[in-house]
Write an enzyme that holds these catalytic residues in place. Structure first.
Site, PDB file in Angstrom:
ATOM      1  N   GLU A   1       0.655  -1.108  -0.080  1.00  0.00           N
ATOM      2  CA  GLU A   1       0.025   0.120   0.167  1.00  0.00           C
ATOM      3  C   GLU A   1       0.718   1.189   0.102  1.00  0.00           C
ATOM      4  OE1 GLU A   1      -2.919   0.584   3.152  1.00  0.00           O
ATOM      5  OE2 GLU A   1      -3.511  -1.562   3.186  1.00  0.00           O
TER       6      GLU A   1
ATOM      7  N   LYS B   1     -15.693   4.023   5.711  1.00  0.00           N
ATOM      8  CA  LYS B   1     -14.492   3.719   6.670  1.00  0.00           C
ATOM      9  C   LYS B   1     -14.953   4.882   7.742  1.00  0.00           C
ATOM     10  CE  LYS B   1     -10.621   1.686   4.538  1.00  0.00           C
ATOM     11  NZ  LYS B   1      -9.206   2.000   4.156  1.00  0.00           N
TER      12      LYS B   1
ATOM     13  N   GLU C   1      -9.512   9.304   5.318  1.00  0.00           N
ATOM     14  CA  GLU C   1      -9.569   7.873   5.175  1.00  0.00           C
ATOM     15  C   GLU C   1     -10.623   7.556   4.190  1.00  0.00           C
ATOM     16  OE1 GLU C   1      -8.147   5.477   7.175  1.00  0.00           O
ATOM     17  OE2 GLU C   1      -6.696   6.913   7.625  1.00  0.00           O
TER      18      GLU C   1
ATOM     19  N   GLU D   1     -13.631   4.584  -0.040  1.00  0.00           N
ATOM     20  CA  GLU D   1     -14.399   3.721   0.746  1.00  0.00           C
ATOM     21  C   GLU D   1     -15.215   4.550   1.551  1.00  0.00           C
ATOM     22  OE1 GLU D   1     -12.228  -0.328   1.596  1.00  0.00           O
ATOM     23  OE2 GLU D   1     -10.712   1.241   1.255  1.00  0.00           O
TER      24      GLU D   1
END
Length: 418
Positions: A266, A323, A329, A320
């Site tokens: 990542e 999250k 985030e 996302e």
């Protein structure tokens, strides 16, 4: 003479671009997280990926719909076991066999599964039970693959946080936290014996958040900066990605695992954040990811791992939205849920007329302690003829020969060093 040097440089740069364009960019991957309720269908995602230079996808689980959708695309797939499955995998070979049969054998080879990651950042979980069971779980998954005659085709590993390093600066002094001692040594011995990679999550973004100075931002974004000198190796590092990767390389070497390859599982930069968050912006995200891709495509490598690009999985394919935590985030996505680009970093096959060239550089982003500055071009091969005042050097791999293009106020000089 100056004109001749420019002509020679242009020839080699053109040759390099042609060579890289013809090669599959297998070192560029992307993370496909699913903590969201607005994601495109797996079929639409597979079609999107095929329109890009992304050659690998990392899943955090083993969603059958996604694995099926990626069948016959040639895209490499990394699947993961749930962290909660580690105890069962560690204690029961039949459980591991059933997991492999269900999630791998059922789809391979149409779906090109290349790696299974057992858990994610388990050593940082603080759960002693999980930590001690991690290696046995990996071993049993490997045994199940061997039993299915897939052990030489699909590797098994786990993913680590950069917090595993006790020291990372300077890169040559990189070392792991000794509190993980025998556990880490066992995991690395497994990597070494099976040929599987050491997967880790370096984020220059978090390094900048802990040191939000303008010079740190430039260092993290691959933009012109004064560099950071490693007195032990006499190497001046010009970007944080290389420094972090080489710190991991040094830590592995110090433990005697020089042959274990590194995979960046990542890395990324958020394009949006809350008002009190330092660093997130479209400009910063585009600069980091765009320049990282250009760096990987150059095949320069890092100072301690030259001449090749570390397999790197960008975070992330989509936002996302479910999250928890700050806005950042939920704001790492390279693509939106309607399949359009969040920002263009040259991933589309249609936009790759010159694959190793960085996208147009944005203006140097404003940080809390800096003022807007005039945009400065990053010194990459395409800009050599336009920006001769950057006192840098670009190393090119041409027909297995390393060519150094040194450019300064007086012109260009090419030297073959290997």
């Amino acid at each position: 003479m100056a004109a001749l040097r420019v002509t020679i440089a242009f020839f080699f740069l053109t040759l390099l671009l042609g060579v890289n364009k013809a090669k599959s960019q297998s070192f560029i991957g992307v993370n496909y997280g699913q903590v969201a309720d607005n994601l495109p269908s797996p079929a639409a995602t597979a079609k999107l990926l095929q329109s890009t230079s992304i050659q690998k996808v990392r899943l955090y689980g083993s969603d059958p719909a996604i694995i099926k959708a990626l069948a016959n695309t040639g895209i490499g797939i990394v699947i993961g076991t749930a962290t909660g499955d580690i105890p069962a995998l560690a204690s029961d070979q039949n459980f591991a066999k059933n997991w492999v049969n269900t999630n791998v054998v059922a789809y391979y080879p149409s779906s090109k599964i290349i790696l299974i990651t057992v858990g994610n950042e388990v050593l940082m979980s603080g759960d002693t039970n999980l930590i001690t069971q991690l290696l046995p779980a990996m071993q049993k998954v490997k045994n199940a693959l061997d039993a299915a005659s897939l052990g030489d085709k699909i590797k098994v590993s786990t993913v680590h946080s950069m917090a595993l390093l006790k020291q990372s600066q300077p890169p040559s002094s990189g070392s792991f936290d000794t509190s993980f001692g025998d556990v880490l040594k066992g995991l690395l011995a497994f990597n070494n014996a099976t040929g599987s990679p050491f997967a880790i999550n370096p984020y220059p973004y978090f390094a900048y958040r802990s040191d939000p100075r303008p010079e740190t931002l430039a260092f993290c974004l691959f933009q012109p900066n004064s560099g950071r000198f490693d007195a032990n190796t006499k190497i001046k590092y010009m970007n944080m990605f290389d420094a972090q990767a080489d710190a991991v390389r040094s830590a592995l070497n110090a433990m005697g695992f020089e042959n274990v390859e590194i995979v960046v599982a990542e890395t990324g930069w958020p394009y949006k954040g809350d008002n009190d968050e330092v660093g997130p912006s479209v400009e910063n995200a585009k600069a980091y990811n765009g320049n990282l891709i250009a760096h990987l495509r150059s095949m320069v490598g890092t100072p301690l791992m030259p001449g090749k690009s570390v397999d790197t999985y960008l975070f992330a394919l989509y936002d996302e939205d479910l999250k928890p935590g700050p806005t950042s985030e939920r704001s790492f996505g390279l693509f939106k849920s309607d399949l359009t680009m969040t920002y263009d970093i040259g991933l589309s096959k249609n936009s790759q007329s010159t694959p190793v060239v960085t996208p147009a550089m944005p203006k140097t982003p404003v940080s809390p302690s800096s003022q807007p500055k005039k945009a400065v071009a990053w010194c990459v091969p395409r800009l050599v003829l336009l920006t001769l005042n950057c006192r840098q050097a670009w190393i090119m791999l041409v027909d297995k020969a390393l060519i150094v293009v040194q450019y300064n106020l007086e012109g260009l000089v090419l030297n073959q060093i290997q």
